[in-house]
Design a protein around this motif. Structure first.
Motif, PDB file in Angstrom:
ATOM      1  N   UNK A   1       1.048  -0.976  -0.022  1.00 11.25           N
ATOM      2  CA  UNK A   1       0.089  -0.005   0.109  1.00 11.25           C
ATOM      3  C   UNK A   1       0.911   1.366  -0.001  1.00 11.25           C
ATOM      4  N   UNK A   2       1.922   1.309  -0.527  1.00 16.57           N
ATOM      5  CA  UNK A   2       2.958   2.193  -0.371  1.00 16.57           C
ATOM      6  C   UNK A   2       2.419   3.490  -1.324  1.00 16.57           C
ATOM      7  N   UNK A   3       2.777   4.442  -0.892  1.00 14.85           N
ATOM      8  CA  UNK A   3       2.310   5.863  -1.330  1.00 14.85           C
ATOM      9  C   UNK A   3       3.366   6.240  -2.431  1.00 14.85           C
ATOM     10  N   UNK A   4       4.472   5.931  -2.295  1.00 15.26           N
ATOM     11  CA  UNK A   4       5.525   6.208  -3.146  1.00 15.26           C
ATOM     12  C   UNK A   4       6.180   5.032  -3.873  1.00 15.26           C
ATOM     13  N   UNK A   5       6.675   5.292  -5.107  1.00 15.24           N
ATOM     14  CA  UNK A   5       7.488   4.248  -5.836  1.00 15.24           C
ATOM     15  C   UNK A   5       8.755   3.822  -5.318  1.00 15.24           C
ATOM     16  N   UNK A   6       9.539   4.742  -4.864  1.00 14.16           N
ATOM     17  CA  UNK A   6      10.687   4.498  -4.305  1.00 14.16           C
ATOM     18  C   UNK A   6      10.626   3.580  -3.030  1.00 14.16           C
ATOM     19  N   UNK A   7      11.334   2.290  -3.059  1.00 14.32           N
ATOM     20  CA  UNK A   7      11.280   1.432  -1.909  1.00 14.32           C
ATOM     21  C   UNK A   7      10.330   0.474  -1.790  1.00 14.32           C
ATOM     22  N   UNK A   8       9.237   0.540  -2.703  1.00 15.50           N
ATOM     23  CA  UNK A   8       8.163  -0.542  -2.787  1.00 15.50           C
ATOM     24  C   UNK A   8       8.564  -1.652  -3.174  1.00 15.50           C
ATOM     25  N   UNK A   9       8.184  -2.724  -2.154  1.00 13.90           N
ATOM     26  CA  UNK A   9       8.444  -4.045  -2.320  1.00 13.90           C
ATOM     27  C   UNK A   9      10.114  -4.239  -2.106  1.00 13.90           C
ATOM     28  N   UNK A  10      10.740  -3.381  -1.520  1.00 16.65           N
ATOM     29  CA  UNK A  10      12.212  -3.764  -1.557  1.00 16.65           C
ATOM     30  C   UNK A  10      12.620  -4.874  -0.694  1.00 16.65           C
ATOM     31  N   UNK A  11      11.739  -5.349   0.159  1.00 13.36           N
ATOM     32  CA  UNK A  11      12.157  -6.432   0.937  1.00 13.36           C
ATOM     33  C   UNK A  11      11.447  -7.529   0.239  1.00 13.36           C
TER      34      UNK A  11
END
Length: 63
Positions: free
Chosen positions: A44-54
């Motif tokens: 539910x990330x509000x920003x593209x950067x770092x989304x699903x990083x783990x």
């Protein structure tokens, strides 16, 4: 991240234009989700950067 089992609370949506993979228009996903991760989890990330990083990165983006 939202567990995959939460997909039963699905809402129709279109894939964003910058998605990868074979996402279909009006595919189901949990309400409020912005991305599906490559490991099958939801974000539910509000920003593209770092989304699903783990979670091995983003497979699909939703509008």
């Amino acid at each position: 991240m939202v567990p995959v089992a939460a997909a039963t609370d699905a809402a129709a949506a279109s894939c964003a234009r910058h998605t990868t993979g074979a996402c279909k228009a009006n595919s189901s996903h949990p309400r409020g989700v912005t991305a599906k991760c490559k490991d099958g989890s939801w974000s539910r990330s509000a920003h593209f950067r770092g989304t699903c990083s783990g979670h091995r990165g983003v497979k699909y983006w939703y509008r």
